[in-house]
Design an enzyme around this catalytic site. Structure first.
Site, short mmCIF file in Angstrom:
data_model
loop_
_atom_site.label_atom_id
_atom_site.label_comp_id
_atom_site.label_asym_id
_atom_site.label_seq_id
_atom_site.Cartn_x
_atom_site.Cartn_y
_atom_site.Cartn_z
N HIS A 197 54.62 134.21 39.88
CA HIS A 197 54.93 132.82 40.20
C HIS A 197 54.78 132.55 41.68
CE1 HIS A 197 57.23 132.25 36.25
NE2 HIS A 197 56.12 131.57 36.22
N ASP A 463 33.62 140.32 28.60
CA ASP A 463 33.47 141.38 27.61
C ASP A 463 32.04 141.84 27.46
OD1 ASP A 463 35.98 142.16 26.53
OD2 ASP A 463 36.20 140.13 25.75
N CYS A 510 31.32 131.24 29.34
CA CYS A 510 32.71 130.95 29.66
C CYS A 510 33.43 132.15 30.30
CB CYS A 510 33.47 130.46 28.43
SG CYS A 510 33.56 131.70 27.13
C1 PEP Z 1 35.01 136.85 28.11
O1 PEP Z 1 35.11 137.94 27.54
O2 PEP Z 1 34.15 136.60 28.99
C2 PEP Z 1 35.95 135.76 27.80
C3 PEP Z 1 35.79 134.55 28.28
O3 PEP Z 1 37.00 136.07 27.00
P1 PEP Z 1 38.30 136.86 27.52
O4 PEP Z 1 38.18 137.02 29.02
O5 PEP Z 1 39.46 136.03 27.11
O6 PEP Z 1 38.17 138.15 26.77
MG MG Z 2 36.28 138.10 25.74
#
Ligand code: PEP
Ligand code: MG
Length: 590
Positions: A197, A463, A510
């Site tokens: 925090h 990932d 993402c």
């Molecule tokens: C990713 O793996 O890039 C992703 C956006 O998912 P997370 O980071 O939640 O595994």
């Molecule tokens: Mg992921």
């Protein structure tokens, strides 16, 4: 005796609040010295009373800080932190536990320290970083109680006399909230993590901060000159004139660029050759939606629903999930929210869901595999998402898909849920777009087949890099191999994007790669029209995007695809971006 600090002593911690601060140290390190001793049986009642008075006093102090903070508009949204501390003061493990140890004839501060140590050990065993760092809230409350019990006055960070840089072993959120921004130039601490925090508050207060430096308090004293770079986590003790001048220049550039950044909030995200790129926000907790909106995100490209399941004894039911999803949809109005179904397992461990210990959790019953295994839980989540699709524009996305059979199984369950809702006369969007995250090597290789099954792809580079390069994303020993610019990753991005374009479906990224301005030109060159990122990255990416063209990106990609190593690719990209935008992509100092 004070040891002189060697000139240009460089330390690297965790940069949690960006910006450069240059000033002199104000050491705030009065940790209470705790005397642990046994008491007589006849003293137990008096000791219990002393402890209860300390709890009451702590409550008064927190209420007072709450009142002061609620008058400051920029901090009001963080009042919940003080409420959390007030709740901890009522916690039976802490208060009841301490009273129990006092009854076993230990003095109050000794009993409290013992209970705090036990609670710390419990927190240390939690795998989830966000929850583990909630330990700092218990520490802050414990520290407050110990100060009251030992008579050490509250550290008055609120009224330090001169402009300085605060150096402390740890800072509680309450202390951070009381900082006077005209006096505190920045702060550094021995303890702390990225999601504490205190770190969140430092960002709200716009105070550069570096935490997790381990022993900086034992290296400095009042008056030592220091430079803090909250963006990179670099701290320089006793800088030479040359270092000082270099950082002064960087500070001026940073401040100019920050001021300049605000003008990008409302500008369209478009390249110089008129290519529009949707810049969406990634969201973890629904209350962060205001933060996301501040940066004018184009909707939410990734809502990580697992955060709804963390830190509780039972999973959220359909109603709770439905309400959480609708709340976000109302806030984004006509924009889209891409809701990702539960992604747990791997590094995201939810103790309450009783996952079995696995030898290799990242490759185990994680994400969509877990949902398909725990179909009841999955069904509840899909019902909640489908129902929410009648409140606004929703896309549904499945994590860690490794084959066509998995997505077909998901679609079948969606069809079952739709039939159920039809029978019950409950509204939903029958054309809800369904997409998959591209995170595994197999998904990249069969992207053309997956593209026949879904409406969109979103590449989870966090990932994807881990699985493609066989590098654990959380293991610091192999972190040097975790490279978004590895030639294999460039090819994986290209293959996926080309497959989506050929099939006429949407494709976005993402993972963290999307929010890194250094990669913006490459991603545009590869053909991406959508990127989803930490909302604060949106104006930074937009600034680069508006100064480059897709044609230049395509040329760069052509060149990069001829290179053989990560190092060659990253040098070429850094060189290119430094030549194009030298102010933004400065040469790193260490
Ligand atoms: C990713 O793996 O890039 C992703 C956006 O998912 P997370 O980071 O939640 O595994
Ligand atoms: Mg992921």
């Amino acid at each position: 005796m004070k040891t002189k600090v060697a000139q240009d002593t460089y330390l690297v911690g965790i940069g949690v609040s960006p910006g450069i601060a240059i000033g002199e140290v104000s050491l705030v390190d009065q940790r209470p010295l705790v005397d642990r001793s046994l008491i007589e049986a006849s003293e137990i009642e008096a000791e219990l009373l002393r402890f209860q008075k300390a709890v009451a006093r702590a409550r008064e102090q927190l209420e007072k800080i709450k009142q002061a903070v609620s008058r400051q508009k920029h901090l009001r949204e963080h009042l919940y932190i003080l409420d959390t501390h007030l709740l901890i003061l009522e916690d039976d493990m802490l208060v009841g536990g301490t009273e129990k140890v006092i009854r076993e004839q230990m003095n109050a501060e000794g009993a409290l320290t013992q209970v705090l140590d036990q609670l710390r050990a419990l927190f240390d065993n939690i795998d989830d970083e966000y929850l583990r760092e909630r330990r700092s809230d218990v520490d802050a409350v414990g520290d407050r109680l110990l100060r009251i019990l030992t008579g050490v006055s509250e550290r008055s960070i609120g009224n330090i006399g001169r402009k300085s840089l605060i150096v402390a072993h740890d800072l509680s959120p309450a202390e951070t909230m009381q900082m006077d921004r005209s006096k505190v130039l920045g702060f550094i601490t021995d303890k702390g993590g990225r999601t504490s925090h205190t770190a969140i508050l430092a960002r709200s207060l716009d105070i550069p901060a570096v935490v997790g430096l381990e022993s900086v308090t034992s290296m400095v004293y009042d008056g030592v000159p220091v430079i803090i770079d909250g963006s990179t986590g670099v701290v320089v003790l006793n800088p030479s004139e040359e270092t000082f001048k270099e950082y002064l220049k960087r500070k001026q550039t940073y401040e100019y660029l920050e001021q300049d950044l605000e003008k990008y909030y409302q500008l369209p995200a478009v390249t110089t050759d008129n290519v529009h790129v949707a810049l969406r926000g990634n969201l973890e907790i629904s209350s962060d939606i205001d933060h996301a909106k501040k940066f004018s995100v184009d909707g939410i490209g990734l809502y990580r629903t697992e955060f709804l399941y963390l830190g509780r004894s039972t999973p959220p039911d359909e109603e709770e999930q439905y309400n959480a999803y609708c709340e976000i949809l109302q806030q984004v109005e006509s924009d889209t929210v891409t809701i990702r179904t539960l992604d747990i397992g791997g590094d995201k461990f939810v103790p309450e869901l009783n996952l079995e210990d696995e030898a290799n959790p990242a490759m185990g019953l994680r994400a969509i595999r877990f949902s398909l295994h725990e179909e009841r839980l999955f069904h509840v989540q899909l019902r909640a998402i489908l129902r929410a699709s009648s409140c606004g524009r929703v896309k549904i996305m499945f994590p860690m898909i490794s084959g066509v059979a998995e997505i077909r199984a998901c679609k079948e369950i969606i069809r079952d849920v739709q039939l159920e809702l039809d029978t019950e006369g409950i509204a939903y969007d029958p054309d809800i777009p369904i997409g998959v995250m591209i995170e595994t090597p197999s998904a990249v290789i069969i992207a053309p087949l997956l593209a026949q099954e879904v409406d969109f792809f979103s590449i989870g580079t966090n990932d994807l890099i881990q699985y493609f390069l066989a590098v654990d994303r959380g293991n610091e020993h192999v972190a040097y191999l975790y490279d978004p610019l590895h030639p294999a990753i460039l090819r994986a991005l290209k293959t996926t994007c080309d497959a989506a374009n050929a099939a006429g479906i949407d494709v976005s990224i993402c993972g963290e790669v999307a929010g890194e301005p250094l990669y913006t030109l490459i991603l545009v060159g590869l053909g991406f029209h959508e990127l989803s990122m930490n909302p604060a990255c949106v104006p930074r990416v937009k600034r680069v995007l508006r100064q480059v063209s897709r044609a230049d990106g395509e040329k760069l990609i052509e060149k990069l695809l001829l290179l053989s190593t990560s190092k060659e690719v990253s040098s070429a990209v850094e060189q290119e971006m430094r030549n194009r935008l030298p102010e933004i992509f400065a040469q790193p100092l260490i």
